[in-house]
Design a protein around this motif. Structure first.
Motif, PDB file in Angstrom:
ATOM      1  N   UNK A   1       0.486   6.020  -0.609  1.00 45.80           N
ATOM      2  CA  UNK A   1      -0.534   7.007  -0.256  1.00 45.80           C
ATOM      3  C   UNK A   1       0.125   7.696  -1.430  1.00 45.80           C
ATOM      4  N   UNK A   2      -1.395   8.423  -2.996  1.00 47.36           N
ATOM      5  CA  UNK A   2      -1.038   9.131  -3.481  1.00 47.36           C
ATOM      6  C   UNK A   2      -1.886  10.742  -3.042  1.00 47.36           C
TER       7      UNK A   2
ATOM      8  N   UNK B   1       5.821   6.641   0.469  1.00 47.88           N
ATOM      9  CA  UNK B   1       5.488   5.071   1.376  1.00 47.88           C
ATOM     10  C   UNK B   1       4.619   5.525   2.759  1.00 47.88           C
ATOM     11  N   UNK B   2       4.710   7.494   2.445  1.00 49.67           N
ATOM     12  CA  UNK B   2       4.507   7.859   3.707  1.00 49.67           C
ATOM     13  C   UNK B   2       3.741   9.270   3.016  1.00 49.67           C
ATOM     14  N   UNK B   3       2.749   9.272   3.835  1.00 50.42           N
ATOM     15  CA  UNK B   3       2.024  10.602   3.345  1.00 50.42           C
ATOM     16  C   UNK B   3       2.848  11.674   3.163  1.00 50.42           C
ATOM     17  N   UNK B   4       3.635  12.421   4.614  1.00 49.75           N
ATOM     18  CA  UNK B   4       4.394  13.514   3.953  1.00 49.75           C
ATOM     19  C   UNK B   4       5.172  13.973   2.754  1.00 49.75           C
TER      20      UNK B   4
ATOM     21  N   UNK C   1       1.203  -0.973   0.302  1.00 53.50           N
ATOM     22  CA  UNK C   1      -0.239   0.219  -0.241  1.00 53.50           C
ATOM     23  C   UNK C   1       1.130   1.648   0.303  1.00 53.50           C
TER      24      UNK C   1
ATOM     25  N   UNK D   1       3.371   9.565  -5.481  1.00 53.06           N
ATOM     26  CA  UNK D   1       3.047   8.523  -4.594  1.00 53.06           C
ATOM     27  C   UNK D   1       3.818   8.191  -4.070  1.00 53.06           C
TER      28      UNK D   1
END
Lengths: 560, 282
Positions: B116-117, B137-140, B114, B135
């Motif tokens: 995050x985009x 792996x981490x939101x930041x 998974x 995109x």
């Protein structure tokens, strides 16, 4: 309002003997928006009255009018000139907006209402329901701690187990099945994600939880009312949570991670504050006698982080919600190579797609409260229920885009007035004959949308009648393109002139041959340019371009 | 790259960092993002001085030879460094807004992966707007990458006046259309005070572009908000592409920056210097 009144009264009292102008100016100070007409009237009348008493009366009258309008908080009615008896109140209305789902709670999920899948026992606590399942039904759920939302999970299985028997879903475990065991055999039913259906429901619950958490984070990111005191110093920070994070990082070197990776930040700060108040070091978690020694310890040992091993903090980091059962440690050590040998190149189409909204914006009927997701259904409804064919009207009257907008806004305004009980009621029967008279609704006030979130206005058919200019039907003037660079001719000319005519000289009118005065310069200026032209300034020749016409350049004549 | 160069420099400035860097791997997901130092206001001790331009355009911008962003737009030069945009539209001018973070999944050897985009829009509310997707792996990290891409895609917006030319321009100069996927968005001029009549996503974009009043008409699958946003962006880009009558007069051509400053570039930033250094390292 009250300080204004005080000021006005003070001005009044002080001005009984003073000039009328002073009175008006103090009124101006007291209340900023004196309209020009009132100002003029006041002045003129005040000028003409010589008696102090008359002046006083005038001022009192003005004050009274102001107080009355301020008290009633109503804008002065503008004469709209319509034939409607009651003038419309031009405030914007909205359809009821759907408010978002409730906030996701941090930490423990909602454990209320846990139904047993096999009987009608309902419990409030997780351990209780699990114990009941094992003891009464010999029912085991594998990896129960990884299930995102236990109550939904159990409700789902309750429904499924009503349809089909247990053995279809669960695998049986037989204990004490060895020959030497003396205890009786026991059969346990195990529900685990080897079953694809179970895996699917678990994944969907996880995804829902992740989305809820992301929505919560988005809310926190946009929040502007965050107000908190710093954990280490006495400063307070208001606005967005990012401000506090910045301060902690820069001024105290306290690393918690990027604000964008965190969620439930309020609770996180509360937790850290609690730990600090109970004199526990955040990193090594040793306790200290008082705050001073704690601070010394954290500074000396550089323990300005939170303990990575402490599972309490896991709930605050989004990375831990990504997949069930995996926290950040395991995710980092994962093998992320793709299954196939070659990875598909990420083309742009793929990048932008994927973001879909489940809830479509709904269009609301003109006459009633009916709403539906698409426009064609709505048109059919209006035709059927209210006998009003919008498309037919548009075609017959050959309305252009702006007229369609005005028509819809007009109808909405009348309907809302009817709903609020005004005299002028509008329903479909009266609509059609009314609309024939275009002057009724083809007014500029109906450019403005009656409802702020009127989706029907955003879906109007706009055939290619004309994009700009006269074909558009209205005058729209484009802004001027900013002139970015002087023509190379100007620069060349400037350089040459600077070389040839040093500072302080009047250069001959030959130079004027290069210059053509811009369109609109008066004859006098033209004559002046032809004769003497400009005197070079003390600083330098300023070559200023007039942006009216790029072909024509002119020198700045005015500089002194 | 510039980022990697900045990180160790940033380390030494923050005294408390050193110990923490040892267990960088166990930084619970925050160490990785933090090390970069750059980010939305974080680690703001590095500033403009740390930008080492790698493109010719970047060098010209840093040396102040190019006076405004419009000069770059005039020649349609591709902008490959987001610091160029930062130089012209400074730190407080360009505002960014996260439109959506969504999780996306991909099949890997270890199962599902998974990520995050992030969809981000930037704009200065006065004539410039950009859109970016990233995109990670981490939101930041995703947000930061999306902001950089959005800055690289900043375009100028032409506005106009309705009726008479008083005050500031507030609406689109003509009807413009943009299309992405199946979504077609049409922007139509509106009188002053109308506001932006549209769905929430294009409304945000139009607001960031500095357009105050506009009607919109959208057809197609508008529930695919990614395409909806991109179509609006395409429509906004078309405002400067439309040939209005006041542009009918003859163009006065000017020298493009590369031609104009070719001597300057040769003198100050010659490739031979760089090549010699590279050989040394080798």
């Amino acid at each position: 309002m009250f300080p204004w009144i005080k000021k006005a009264v003070a001005a009044l009292v002080g001005s009984l003997w003073s000039q009328p102008y002073a009175v008006c100016s103090s009124l101006l100070v007291a209340r900023r928006s004196v309209t020009s007409q009132e100002w003029w009237v006041t002045l003129e009348l005040a000028k003409r009255t010589s008696l102090g008493v008359l002046r006083l009366c005038l001022v009192v009258v003005i004050l009274v009018v102001r107080i009355w309008t301020a008290l009633l908080r109503r804008p002065l009615r503008v004469d709209s000139g319509t034939d409607v008896g009651e003038k419309p109140v031009l405030e914007t209305l909205t359809f009821g907006s759907k408010d978002g789902s409730g906030e996701a709670s941090p930490g423990a999920e909602t454990v209320a209402n846990l139904p047993c899948p096999q009987c009608s026992y309902v419990s409030d606590s997780k351990e209780d329901i699990l114990a009941h399942l094992i003891l009464t039904h010999k029912f085991l759920i594998a990896d129960v701690n990884f299930v995102a939302n236990l109550s939904e999970y159990l409700s789902y299985w309750k429904k499924r187990l009503e349809e089909k028997p247990l053995s279809e879903f669960c695998s049986k475990i037989v204990t004490n099945s060895g020959t030497k065991d003396e205890a009786p055999k026991e059969e346990f039913y195990l529900l685990c994600d080897a079953l694809p259906e179970d895996k699917k429901i678990r994944e969907s619950l996880q995804r829902k939880k992740l989305e809820a958490v992301l929505a919560q984070q988005q809310k926190e990111r946009e929040e502007t009312k965050f107000c908190r005191q710093c954990l280490f110093c006495k400063q307070t920070f208001c606005g967005n949570r990012a401000v506090l994070f910045d301060h902690l990082l820069r001024d105290h070197s306290f690393h918690m991670g990027q604000a964008d990776n965190l969620v439930f930040t309020n609770e996180l700060f509360d937790l850290i504050q609690f730990k600090l108040d109970s004199q526990l070091c955040l990193f090594c978690e040793k306790s200290f006698k008082d705050k001073a020694s704690l601070r010394e310890h954290m500074r000396k040992k550089q323990h300005r982080k939170i303990n990575p091993k402490n599972k309490e903090y896991d709930q605050f980091y989004i990375i831990n919600y990504m997949e069930m059962g995996k926290n950040w440690e395991s995710l980092q050590s994962e093998d992320n190579r793709p299954v196939s040998n070659h990875e598909k190149p990420a083309n742009e189409e793929e990048e932008w797609s994927g973001w879909t909204e489940d809830s479509e914006p709904r269009v609301v009927c003109l006459f009633c409260d009916f709403s539906c997701p698409n426009q064609s259904d709505l048109l059919a409804h209006m035709k059927e229920k209210h006998g009003f064919d919008l498309q037919d009207v548009n075609q017959k009257l050959q309305l252009n885009f702006y007229q369609k907008v005005k028509l819809i806004n007009y109808i909405r305004r009348q309907v809302s007035a009817a709903l609020s009980g005004a005299r002028h009621a509008m329903c479909a029967n009266t609509a059609v004959p009314m609309i024939r008279g275009t002057s009724v609704w083809d007014q500029p006030q109906y450019f403005f949308p009656t409802y702020e979130d009127d989706t029907l206005l955003c879906q109007l058919d706009d055939d290619d009648e004309g994009a700009a200019g006269d074909a558009l039907g209205v005058t729209v003037i484009a802004e001027e393109i900013p002139l970015v660079r002087d023509s190379i001719l100007t620069e060349k000319l400037c350089r040459e002139l600077q070389k040839a005519y040093p500072i302080g000289c009047i250069f001959p009118s030959q130079a004027a041959g290069y210059l053509k005065p811009p369109v609109g310069t008066s004859a006098a200026t033209k004559a002046f340019l032809n004769d003497t032209v400009a005197v070079t300034t003390l600083s330098s020749i300023s070559c200023q371009m007039f942006s009216v016409d790029q072909n024509i350049l002119s020198m700045d004549v005015s500089s002194t | 790259m510039a980022d990697a160069a900045a990180a160790p420099a940033g380390d030494s400035q923050r005294g408390g960092f050193r110990g923490g860097f040892g267990d960088r791997g166990r930084g619970r997901g925050r160490g990785r993002g933090r090390g970069r130092g750059r980010g939305r206001g974080r680690g703001a001790k590095e500033g403009d001085k740390d930008w080492v331009p790698v493109t010719k355009l970047g060098r010209l911008v840093q040396d102040g030879k190019i006076k405004s962003l419009e000069e770059i737009y005039l020649f349609s030069l591709p902008i490959k460094e987001c610091d160029i945009i930062d130089t012209f539209l400074g730190t407080g001018v360009l505002k960014d807004e996260v439109l959506k973070i969504m999780p996306v999944q991909k099949q890997t050897r270890a199962g599902q992966r998974t990520r995050f985009k992030a969809f981000v829009a930037v704009g200065d509310y006065n004539g410039h707007v950009g859109l970016g997707v990233k995109c990670s792996k981490e939101v930041a990290t995703a947000i930061r990458g999306a902001i950089i891409l959005a800055k690289l895609s900043v375009i100028p917006v032409r506005r106009g006046y309705w009726g008479n030319k008083i005050g500031k321009p507030h609406t689109v100069p003509c009807k413009v259309t943009g299309k992405c996927g199946s979504v077609l968005v049409r922007l139509i001029p509106a009188p002053r005070g109308t506001g932006i009549v549209s769905a929430p996503v294009p409304k945000k974009l139009l607001h960031m572009a500095g357009i105050e009043d506009c009607y919109t008409s959208a057809t197609g699958a508008t529930s695919t908000l990614g395409n909806f946003a991109k179509a609006t962006y395409a429509a906004i880009a078309k405002t400067y592409a439309y040939l209005t009558p006041d542009l009918w007069k003859e163009t006065v051509f000017t020298k493009p920056p590369y031609q104009e400053f070719t001597d300057y570039l040769m003198k100050n930033h010659s490739r031979s210097n760089v090549q010699r250094q590279e050989q040394k390292v080798y």
